[in-house]
Design a protein around this motif. Sequence first.
Motif, PDB file in Angstrom:
ATOM      1  N   TRP A  23       5.705  16.593  -3.227  1.00 37.95           N
ATOM      2  CA  TRP A  23       5.090  16.007  -2.251  1.00 37.95           C
ATOM      3  C   TRP A  23       4.200  17.020  -1.336  1.00 37.95           C
ATOM      4  CZ3 TRP A  23       2.435  12.762   0.786  1.00 37.95           C
ATOM      5  CH2 TRP A  23       2.320  13.036   2.072  1.00 37.95           C
ATOM      6  N   TYR A  65       4.911   8.401  -3.800  1.00 38.95           N
ATOM      7  CA  TYR A  65       5.534   7.687  -2.697  1.00 38.95           C
ATOM      8  C   TYR A  65       6.870   6.944  -3.085  1.00 38.95           C
ATOM      9  CZ  TYR A  65       6.279   4.532   1.107  1.00 38.95           C
ATOM     10  OH  TYR A  65       6.706   3.798   2.514  1.00 38.95           O
ATOM     11  N   GLN A  66       6.938   6.268  -4.169  1.00 38.10           N
ATOM     12  CA  GLN A  66       8.299   5.591  -4.660  1.00 38.10           C
ATOM     13  C   GLN A  66       9.284   6.587  -4.766  1.00 38.10           C
ATOM     14  OE1 GLN A  66       7.806   2.414  -5.013  1.00 38.10           O
ATOM     15  NE2 GLN A  66       5.548   2.595  -5.373  1.00 38.10           N
ATOM     16  N   LYS A 121       9.794   7.582  -0.441  1.00 41.17           N
ATOM     17  CA  LYS A 121       9.827   6.369   0.664  1.00 41.17           C
ATOM     18  C   LYS A 121      10.901   6.456   1.506  1.00 41.17           C
ATOM     19  CE  LYS A 121      10.764   2.488  -2.296  1.00 41.17           C
ATOM     20  NZ  LYS A 121       9.990   1.743  -3.117  1.00 41.17           N
ATOM     21  N   PHE A 144      10.191   8.740   4.362  1.00 39.65           N
ATOM     22  CA  PHE A 144       8.821   8.946   4.653  1.00 39.65           C
ATOM     23  C   PHE A 144       8.726   8.740   6.120  1.00 39.65           C
ATOM     24  CE2 PHE A 144       4.025   7.948   4.694  1.00 39.65           C
ATOM     25  CZ  PHE A 144       3.813   9.154   3.758  1.00 39.65           C
ATOM     26  N   LEU A 159       2.016   1.254   0.968  1.00 42.04           N
ATOM     27  CA  LEU A 159       2.586   1.385   2.091  1.00 42.04           C
ATOM     28  C   LEU A 159       2.883   0.116   2.620  1.00 42.04           C
ATOM     29  CD1 LEU A 159       0.665   4.434   3.703  1.00 42.04           C
ATOM     30  CD2 LEU A 159       3.069   4.259   3.332  1.00 42.04           C
ATOM     31  N   ALA A 200       5.676  -1.669   0.961  1.00 39.78           N
ATOM     32  CA  ALA A 200       6.954  -1.034   1.177  1.00 39.78           C
ATOM     33  C   ALA A 200       7.562  -1.235   2.670  1.00 39.78           C
ATOM     34  CB  ALA A 200       6.865   0.564   1.082  1.00 39.78           C
ATOM     35  N   GLY A 213      10.665  -3.170   3.527  1.00 37.96           N
ATOM     36  CA  GLY A 213      11.749  -1.953   4.110  1.00 37.96           C
ATOM     37  C   GLY A 213      12.571  -2.545   5.227  1.00 37.96           C
TER      38      GLY A 213
END
Length: 1723
Positions: free
Chosen positions: A1255, A1296-1297, A1300, A1303, A1354, A1357, A1361
Amino acid sequence: MSTSSPEAVKKLLENMQTDLRSLSMECKKKFPPVKEAAESGIVKIKTIAARNTDILAALKENSSEVVQPFLMGCGTKEPKITQLCLAAIQRLMSHEVVSEAAAGNIINMLWQLMENGLEELKLLQTVLVLLTTNTVVHDEVLSKAIVLCFRLHFTKDNITNNTAAATVRQVVTVVFERMVAEDERFKGIVEQPPSVQGNTNRRSVSTLRPSAKDAYMLFQDLCQLVNADAPYWLVGMTEMTRTFGLELLESVLNDFPGVFLQHQEFSFLLKERVCPLVIKLFSPNIKFRQGSSSAASPAPVEKPYFPICMRLLRVVSVLIKHFYSLLVTECEIFLSLLVKFLDGEKPQWLRAVAVESVHRLCVQPHLLRSFCQSYDMKQHSTKVFRDIVNALGSFIQSLFIVPNAGNPAVVGAPTGGSGSGAQGAAQGGPGTGGVSGILTSQAAFEYRGTWIPLMTVSVQGSAKATYLEMLDKVEPPSIPEGYAMSVAFSALLDLVRGITSMIERELAVEEEAAAEFRETHPDQGWQPQPGAHLVWEEMVSACWCGLLAALSLLLDASTDETATENILKAELTMASLCGRLGLVTPRDAFITAICKASLPPHYALTVLSSNAANLSSKAYSIQGHSVQIISPSSESHQQVVAVGQPLTSQPQGTVVLTAKNIQCMRTLLNLAHCHGAVLGTSWQLVLATLQHLVWILGLKPGVGGVLKPGRAVEGPSTVLTTAVMTDLPIIANILSRLFESSQYLDDVSLHHLINALCSLSLEAMEMAYGNNKEPSLFAVAKLLETGLVNMDRIEILWRPLTGHLLEVCQHPNSRMREWGAEALTALIKAGLAYKHDPPLAQNQVDNSTPKQCGLLSPSFFVPKRLQLLLLNPLKELSNVLHADIRQKQLESVLQILQSQGDSLGPGWPLVLGVIGAIRNDQGESLIRTAFQCLQLVVTDFLPTMPCTCLQIVVDVAGSFGLQNQELNISLTSIGLLWNISDYFFQRGEAITQELEREEEALQKQAQEKGETLNRPFHPAPPFDCLWLCLYAKLGELCVDPRPAVRKSAGQTLFSTIAAHGTLLQQPTWHVVVWKVLFHLLDCVRTSSTTADKEKIESGGGNILIHHSRDTAEKQWAETWVLTLAGVARIFNTRRYLLQQLGDFFEAWEVLLNHIQSAALSKNNEVSLAALKSFQEILQIGTPVKDSDKAGDAFAAMGVPPVLIDPLSASGPGRPLVRSDSLVERLTRYNGAELQAPPPGEESALEDSALWWSAWNTWYRTGTDSTRPPSGPAEKFSFIPSQPFLTALIQIFPALYQHIKANFSMEDLKKLGVILHGAVSVPISSDASPFILPSFTEAVLTSLQEAVLTSLDVLQKAICVGPENLQVMYPAIFEQLLLFVEFSCKPPQYGRMETKHVANAKYNQAEWVALNYVPFAERSLEVVVDLYHKTACHKAVINEKVLQNIIKTLRMPLGLKYACPSESTWKLAVSSLLKVLSIGLPVARQHASSGKFDTMWPELANAFEDFLFTKSTPPDNLSIQEFQKNEAVDVEVVQLISTEILPFANFIPKDFVGQIMTMLNRGSIHSQSPSFTEAEIDVRMREEFSKVCFETLLQFSFSNKVSTPQEGYISRMALSVLLKRSQDVLRRYVEDERLSGRCPLPRQQVTEIIFVLKAISTLMDSLKKTQPENVDGNTWAQVIALYPTLVECITCSSSEVSSALKEALGPFKDFMQPPLSRVQNGES
């Protein structure tokens, strides 16, 4: 039906009686006695028939009486009667019922008739019947009968004469036939003297039997008669001719030789009577000399008389043929006479018949052999056989030389238009004075001006004479020209044919006997009978000189192909016979003759001339016959078929070959082919001649040494006619067969042949030195052919053959050495291909198990030795410096591989050495050929070679990669390395085992010697070392100066590591990663960053270089791309393996560092590829999201993007990707790479440190690349490309997976910055046509899609989430709304100047801003969707998201027609409507909280801005479009009426007031007076006004007022409505008045009707409403309408009238206003 069957007998009796009756009838008057005899005969017959059983026997007994009447009848001499009687007598004879006595009576009666000259033919017939049907007639009776016939032969009547002659011949034959029959009967009892019958006359020789005696007497008298003496037995002869007598003698001798040979009496007659007679009669012929006699005719005795002479010769022929054994001495005389008759001084006809007679002898070889034995081989005897042959020879020569024998050819006479180059010959006939032209197409002989035609005289092997058969001629006939020659020619040929075939037959028999003897007595030697050999040798010795002289002359003179063929055949058979008998001189003489005839006249060929000199010095003189060997005549009348150059060292003029030369050549070939075994030393002669002929004809050697017609290099010197062109292939074919047949020669003959060829070849080499003239390749070609056919015994030939050929290979003359090489390589190939015994392939004894074998059997070494022996000359060729020879050597290596690659075993190092001996200074064609060999080795033979050779193969392949002569070969050799790696992979286990065994053995040796084992990459196991060698080679190639090589090598290196890396052991992997891969990356990065930016001019003019590769920097960029992709792929696919190495994290960091530096390099291609690699290493273990995108699907499978990615793998002018198809590769990868992670390692895979490291790399790359430039536009030079940015953003979702979980909002802000930056980047104008959609298409660029996808990931998620993530929603809305604004206000990128795409002429602006409208619109759709999901979330409410949305939408709504794209405001409206339909309920719900207070004014403003926009619609708007737009406005009003006004009590008052004002404003037609009528029609938003009006009307009153709020809305609405109606009606009345007769515009009429209807509706509603709900003020307004309505009555429109009626109706209720209501209303 036989004459003795009952039916026949019965018929006979009937016939006889009939005959007798006829006879008696005829004689009734004139001859009574006959009549009586006849009648008594009838009675007699009847009696016999009645009394006897065997009627025939009885008849025979009484035959004298039975015949009597008929004899009497004949006596009458009356023709009719005589005929009848003779017929009857013949019938009796034919039934054999005539006794001896009766026969005597009949003969006497016939004699009388003869003397009277009656019925002569009938008489002859009767005699014949009598003598042929039975044997009752003997002795005197017989002689009387014969004399009778003779007498009739000499009558005056021609027919009778001829018939009588025939009868005499038949009767003579009958007499001898009886004798033969008698001998047969007494065969068994020869010893007893025959019993003599009583009544015979005993004057004859007493020992003979009766029939024999008759024959003896007859023959004796014939001799007497011919000799003109009186006969003893044939009493009564009156005259006789000698010719007839000779004919009869000849026929008896010819037909009954047995009689003379078996009976001494007859033999005696022959010796004592016949021979002296013949010799006596010959005397005139012997003494006669032509031309010596005077003009007056001499005495008759002296002159030869043709009929007699000819018959004598016939008799002589018969005597020699049948009775030679009895008459040896006499025959010697006859033969000498015959030879004399051939003399030139004798008359022509005599010579002709003599030649015919000689011919008769020549067809009897056994007779000739007897002559040879009886005369030639005896001392003091005439050499008869030799004389005959020589006489024939001189006869033939004399025909050419004696002036009147032939006719001089007149040269230059018309050629008959034959045009073939043959000269015509003409002949002048004697006394004709004219010259007749003769076409040479007739077979003939022509020599020094003498022309003799050739005619067909007899069938081969038979002497059919013409003049010996002319028995009817008395005068000597004229002999046609050429007849004697023709017969002599046939005789000569038959002689040769007979002798040779006879001797050869006997030789064959002897050889068979010898073979049998050897089988039965292997220990003893065979001793042939010397006698036979002596005879054969004597015969040949006696005749060869004469034959050769005659045949050579004829061969030279012959103008006919068939004749030539026959002469040559004769010479050939003689040569071979001499060879078989071991007679060297005659053999060479005949061969020399054929050789000379094959070559042009006077051709200087030393071998031949020396040989011929020995011969021509000998002239044979035998008894005055001079036989000269005549030299060839120079002027030839032959058809010229070829002109060529003589084979000499000094160039000379041309020489001419005739058809005959070619024919002789074929014979020579035939000789060598069929009789090579007996040639011995004459091979030199034959081969030298053939070499010269082949040269003149321009035959050139072809494959395998076969000669093919070819053109001489010197050009036009060789001229071949079509005639010879068709022959050439046949000649070439025979030439080849000739050397093929050398396989049947024994070793000695074979060495003769090879020595002859080698010496010829050395001569040719000598001749070819120092000039580049075409050399003679005959010897080399034929050495090759001979070697090829003798493969089975090649070892005895190999060293001399190859030794000589290697010398030839170094010859300075190119053709010469080319053929040396051709021959040598062909022999080597053939030697390897040949099925030797034991086979060469035996050396493939499983060499993997030498330990178990113990000692190998010696037979193993034989083939191995032989193979190395065969291959050695090939290796020797590497030392030759001539390129053409090396080329040949390599070509043959190629062919050896193709055919014998499987069995090379121990020869492999030799062969690979030859292939690998290439250098950069050699021409590319050599390299190309060598490379073909290598290709073949790699594709087909890796399994068959010892594993120790594999490393040599890798090295050789590498050296081909590094050579710089031929790019394609370098590329293909890299392909070969890939194939080799494949092979290592498939055969890994076997190779490992074999190499480890070798290693052990080597280790042992090294220990024994006390050295260390020295090999590259030592500590690694040998199989891994093989791999490392391969990788190292490929690594070298990856940094080759040539881009294509780098590309190919890179692909191959990574493919092999990827495909076969599993075979390596773990420690080896460490070497691969750090020493091979990272080392390579460093080198490439360095080279790329320092590469030259100069433009490379198109190479060689014809190769165009694509602009994307026209600098070294760009080319290195490609290499960098490949390398990075490859390493990334390996990290991807081998993750599980590499993670166990311990230093994986360091490696990962190094790799990311490489990726980042590549991504930030100022090269679009590299940077994009770096991202692809980044994507790849991140995609590990992630599901493929977009499986319809090939690239991603492949990437998931671990295929390098390089293989697929359309940007880097297409485009003009790029070297193509490696050739094996993608599918094949994929299958390989699938097998090798997609290993499932071992269980329990998923956690390791998800190692967050790795991902956060990734990242950070992504964030650094993203910020650096999207940060807009700070300075003015000129300063910056690099703007990232769209694909790069797209790829960059596309990485985020995958990344991102993995991150996350941690994040944060902070990270989200960072992301937002990068996304905004990326979208703002403009496009360079030259790329825009490919990336930008045309302005009309509403398509997103892939970058924009990627940005939205990231946000989508996003929000999804967040959605699933935990709670705390939801705080991120507003941030996402904010980001999206920012993008929505782009639709009206595109973003800026630093201080760059960009033009909008629609106005940009690409060449003016360097940078083009995108069309952001589709992106903004898509973002808006996302906003709506997202809001749909999240409207009720706390964060969304708190952060006033709805207000922000409305605020953002105000811009496009307000601009409306002024928006950049029309779709924008339409979408904005529909979005607004959707958002409000979700958001308003939420807003009402939270009205109390005050969170939405600020939203309402925004909303009102938004409505106001949209419904009453300041922008004017474009002029070209169509009516349909306008109506659609109006419908949108209507929709907004409907929303107000459904979603806002019904809930007025939850809504701020001033907001509702704003809305009402708007509706009122909308319900009045807003019209600008400037419009034309037609426009007004459209532009009035009639529908919109109507809806506004309806909405006002709807809210004007309501049945139930639940809250004051609602009532207030009704009142407000009602007052607005009434005011509006009043306005409309007033305006209408005014307009009506003004317009006069003109009708008013349609929409105004509609409006008024609508208002009137509305009034009537309102009245209805007011009536129904509770009075207390209606405001008094309202009533007042309603009543105030009435006067205005009344004023409208004057209107002209019927529609308005009817509507008016309805409106005025309800007013009747106001006529008496109920007071109570009014009061209530007021209260």
